[in-house]
Design a protein around this motif. Structure first.
Motif, PDB file in Angstrom:
ATOM      1  N   ALA A  65       8.448 -10.584   5.043  1.00 45.28           N
ATOM      2  CA  ALA A  65       8.453  -9.151   4.729  1.00 45.28           C
ATOM      3  C   ALA A  65       7.889  -8.323   5.878  1.00 45.28           C
ATOM      4  O   ALA A  65       8.388  -7.238   6.182  1.00 45.28           O
ATOM      5  N   GLY A  66       6.846  -8.842   6.546  1.00 45.36           N
ATOM      6  CA  GLY A  66       6.236  -8.099   7.636  1.00 45.36           C
ATOM      7  C   GLY A  66       7.157  -7.950   8.830  1.00 45.36           C
ATOM      8  O   GLY A  66       7.253  -6.861   9.426  1.00 45.36           O
TER       9      GLY A  66
ATOM     10  N   GLY B  43       5.661  -0.377  14.670  1.00 45.45           N
ATOM     11  CA  GLY B  43       6.581  -1.476  14.397  1.00 45.45           C
ATOM     12  C   GLY B  43       6.312  -2.698  15.255  1.00 45.45           C
ATOM     13  O   GLY B  43       6.255  -3.829  14.760  1.00 45.45           O
TER      14      GLY B  43
ATOM     15  N   ALA C 242      12.381  -2.729  11.091  1.00 47.44           N
ATOM     16  CA  ALA C 242      12.938  -1.493  10.548  1.00 47.44           C
ATOM     17  C   ALA C 242      12.190  -0.276  11.088  1.00 47.44           C
ATOM     18  O   ALA C 242      12.808   0.743  11.454  1.00 47.44           O
ATOM     19  N   VAL C 243      10.866  -0.363  11.156  1.00 48.74           N
ATOM     20  CA  VAL C 243      10.070   0.760  11.676  1.00 48.74           C
ATOM     21  C   VAL C 243      10.354   0.972  13.156  1.00 48.74           C
ATOM     22  O   VAL C 243      10.467   2.111  13.636  1.00 48.74           O
TER      23      VAL C 243
ATOM     24  N   THR D  57      10.459  -8.105   8.810  1.00 50.76           N
ATOM     25  CA  THR D  57      11.569  -7.226   8.435  1.00 50.76           C
ATOM     26  C   THR D  57      11.147  -5.761   8.468  1.00 50.76           C
ATOM     27  O   THR D  57      11.868  -4.898   8.985  1.00 50.76           O
ATOM     28  N   ALA D  58       9.960  -5.461   7.924  1.00 48.36           N
ATOM     29  CA  ALA D  58       9.469  -4.088   7.941  1.00 48.36           C
ATOM     30  C   ALA D  58       9.183  -3.626   9.363  1.00 48.36           C
ATOM     31  O   ALA D  58       9.472  -2.472   9.728  1.00 48.36           O
TER      32      ALA D  58
END
Length: 266
Positions: A113-114, A147, A120-121, A116-117
């Motif tokens: 999750a980290g 990010g 994205a950021v 991927t986030a």
């Protein structure tokens, strides 16, 4: 006649619970360590995912440092404004990195999750760089810094989790090579696209590449585990338990022979 079981020998410096714990600890040391809730990737897959993500983050970081001042100059901003954007990028990365690692250690964030986030950021930051004026480059600096600061510690944690201990150094060296390739290739990509189109097109091209590939996220099927049983004993504890059982059987046989009428006549 009931014969009590003899006590286990206590000649060694370790007690039986300590031996059991030691055996479990040695078993755990031989197993790969994954954070809670993380998929167990197949051999080499997790390393490739983390290396590509680290290279992408480094490419975005070098583009932010190199081309945000160019975008600011094209918008007729002074050196103070463009320098502030680069400093803001570095400050955000420095603030996010330790907090991301702390959240991972306390299982408040997973590697999958980290990363991927973070990507994205970072992509959002590259897209924000096309906005006109001071707002665009400042927002781009904040998002790119946050990010990449999220990706860097989680990527190295994923590498450590996916790599066998005997080639951890080789894995880290390959990952650092990937980061250097991203550091060199990111600005070249943006410059080539900008030369063919505009600087906005260069930022947009790298933003489109800064994303997770769904095919890379397919983990290996989890291994089948046996039903939970009693804790595993170490080798020394197993020998001590078996010796105690043998002593119990011998004592029971001697007691049975001594209680036999024929043995009393003799």
């Amino acid at each position: 006649m009931t014969v009590p079981a003899p006590a286990l020998p206590r000649g060694g410096p370790e007690s039986l619970p300590e031996l059991v714990q030691g055996g479990n600890a040695r078993e755990a040391a031989r197993s790969p360590v994954y954070p809670a809730g993380e998929p167990r990737y197949a051999s080499g897959l997790g390393e490739r995912i983390a290396t590509v993500d680290e290279a992408t983050a480094t490419a975005a970081l070098s583009v932010g440092v190199g081309f945000l001042p160019v975008a600011g100059a094209a918008a007729h901003l002074g050196p103070i404004a463009t320098g502030a954007a680069v400093s803001l990028l570095a400050a955000c990365a420095a603030l996010v990195q330790p907090r991301a690692g702390h959240a991972l250690d306390h299982h408040r964030l997973t590697i999958n999750a980290g990363l991927t986030a973070g990507l994205a950021v970072t992509a959002a930051g590259l897209a924000a760089a096309v906005l006109p004026g001071l707002t665009g480059i400042l927002l781009a600096g904040v998002l790119i810094g946050a990010g990449t600061g999220l990706i860097t510690p989680l990527g190295f944690a994923a590498l450590a989790a996916a790599s066998p201990p005997e080639r951890l150094g080789q894995t880290m060296g390959a990952a650092e090579l990937g980061r250097e390739l991203g550091d060199a290739g990111g600005p070249l990509l943006v410059a080539a696209v900008a030369a063919a189109t505009t600087l906005t097109g260069g930022f947009a091209a790298l933003a489109a590449l800064t994303r997770r590939r769904n095919r890379d996220l397919d983990p290996a099927p989890p291994p089948r585990t046996a039903p939970a049983g009693p804790p595993a004993l170490s080798r020394r504890a197993t020998i001590m338990v078996r010796s105690g059982r043998v002593c119990t059987y011998v004592a029971a046989a001697v007691a049975a022979c001594s209680s036999c009428p024929q043995s009393r006549r003799m």
